[in-house]
Enzyme design. Structure first.
Site, PDB file in Angstrom:
ATOM      1  N   MET A 158      31.165  36.912  38.411  1.00 40.38           N
ATOM      2  CA  MET A 158      31.624  36.716  37.044  1.00 40.38           C
ATOM      3  C   MET A 158      32.975  36.014  37.051  1.00 40.38           C
ATOM      4  O   MET A 158      33.820  36.302  37.896  1.00 40.38           O
ATOM      5  CB  MET A 158      31.738  38.073  36.339  1.00 40.38           C
ATOM      6  CG  MET A 158      31.944  38.030  34.826  1.00 40.38           C
ATOM      7  SD  MET A 158      33.643  37.736  34.292  1.00 40.38           S
ATOM      8  CE  MET A 158      34.443  39.249  34.798  1.00 40.38           C
ATOM      9  N   SER A 159      33.186  35.090  36.118  1.00 43.25           N
ATOM     10  CA  SER A 159      34.435  34.357  35.960  1.00 43.25           C
ATOM     11  C   SER A 159      34.704  33.515  37.203  1.00 43.25           C
ATOM     12  O   SER A 159      33.873  32.677  37.553  1.00 43.25           O
ATOM     13  CB  SER A 159      35.584  35.327  35.652  1.00 43.25           C
ATOM     14  OG  SER A 159      36.703  34.636  35.158  1.00 43.25           O
ATOM     15  N   SER A 160      35.829  33.716  37.907  1.00 44.74           N
ATOM     16  CA  SER A 160      36.047  32.927  39.125  1.00 44.74           C
ATOM     17  C   SER A 160      34.964  33.240  40.146  1.00 44.74           C
ATOM     18  O   SER A 160      34.590  32.384  40.958  1.00 44.74           O
ATOM     19  CB  SER A 160      37.427  33.197  39.715  1.00 44.74           C
ATOM     20  OG  SER A 160      37.484  34.425  40.392  1.00 44.74           O
ATOM     21  N   GLY A 192      31.891  33.806  39.241  1.00 42.06           N
ATOM     22  CA  GLY A 192      30.770  32.983  38.789  1.00 42.06           C
ATOM     23  C   GLY A 192      30.919  31.553  39.262  1.00 42.06           C
ATOM     24  O   GLY A 192      29.952  30.919  39.699  1.00 42.06           O
ATOM     25  N   HIS A 245      34.641  37.533  27.212  1.00 45.05           N
ATOM     26  CA  HIS A 245      34.637  37.191  28.633  1.00 45.05           C
ATOM     27  C   HIS A 245      34.345  38.436  29.464  1.00 45.05           C
ATOM     28  O   HIS A 245      35.173  39.351  29.533  1.00 45.05           O
ATOM     29  CB  HIS A 245      35.992  36.598  29.019  1.00 45.05           C
ATOM     30  CG  HIS A 245      36.039  36.037  30.403  1.00 45.05           C
ATOM     31  ND1 HIS A 245      35.263  34.962  30.789  1.00 45.05           N
ATOM     32  CD2 HIS A 245      36.780  36.382  31.488  1.00 45.05           C
ATOM     33  CE1 HIS A 245      35.524  34.662  32.048  1.00 45.05           C
ATOM     34  NE2 HIS A 245      36.431  35.519  32.504  1.00 45.05           N
TER      35      HIS A 245
END
Length: 252
Positions: free
Chosen positions: A65-67, A69, A201
């Site tokens: 997820m996020s970085s 991801g 987010h």
């Protein structure tokens, strides 16, 4: 879920000496190419787990997820032969940025490479010719940290590679949210795309009920759909994917 289904889990962690906020450096040239940096380190960790626990090498998957991801995009592009599938949550396309400034711009939804460039970036990341990993993409439509236009760009990055260009094969509602799928010539779903309405987010979770997973908290967002279960179903890790999707589907 790992205990329930007999899944071996690996959680690569970032050193603060490499990134002050503990994020992966998915936008750095040295950390987004095969054979070096963070991708090689993660690849070596995976090999260790596969060897130590006698994991079937054809059933290795990656998600983040996020970085994480964005680093999932990196791993799928640079080591596609390692993975049967990947799930990118609130992430970005592979090599959509080459430095911190570009990363911030892309996270805000501006200046993404063209579809032709996105395709070429994955093809140029290794000498692999297929079969390619399946792709699962999840994003909140109210994400103000990573704009959800990045989710569409991820889908487009993999469409030509999977030979599924154009509109989705079908759109269905799963647990109240739209699921777009693209099927290959054999009818196999190779790309799925979820946009979670009114979600910011984070990772979509459903913690309640007998099949609830996780606990609501920072970046773990209770929205009534478990991305964990649906991704595991998509990958065939639970043995109940088709049945579960049929139960949760409200329209097709």
């Amino acid at each position: 879920m790992a205990d329930e289904c007999g899944i071996a889990l690996l959680f690569p962690g970032q050193r603060l000496t490499n990134n002050l906020i503990g994020s992966f450096n998915w936008f750095e040239t040295g950390d987004s190419q095969r054979g070096g940096g963070e991708p090689l380190s993660i690849r070596q960790m995976i090999k260790q787990v596969v060897d130590d626990h006698s994991v079937d090498p054809s059933r290795v998957f990656v998600t983040g997820m996020s970085s994480g991801g964005a680093m999932t995009s990196v791993m799928l592009a640079t080591y596609p032969e390692v993975f049967a599938g990947g799930a990118i949550i609130a992430g970005l396309p592979y090599r959509s940025a080459d430095n911190m400034m570009e990363a911030m711009v892309r996270m805000n939804g501006y200046g993404s490479p063209s579809d032709r460039q996105l395709d070429a970036l994955v093809r140029g990341a290794s000498k692999f010719t297929g079969p390619w990993p399946t792709i699962s993409v999840w994003h909140g439509d109210s994400d103000t940290t990573v704009d959800n236009s990045n989710a569409s760009a991820i889908v487009r990055q993999w469409q030509k590679i999977h030979k599924v260009e154009g509109p989705a094969t079908r759109v269905e509602m799963v647990d109240g949210y739209p699921r777009e799928v693209w099927c290959d010539a054999d009818g196999r779903v190779v790309i799925e795309h979820y946009i979670i309405g009114e979600m910011g987010h984070g990772t979509p979770i459903s913690a309640d009920g007998n099949e609830g997973l996780g606990e609501e908290g920072e970046y773990m967002l209770e929205v009534g759909i478990s991305s964990t279960r649906h991704i595991a179903d998509f990958w065939g890790l639970t043995g109940s994917g088709a049945a579960r999707r049929a139960e949760s589907k409200t329209a097709a």
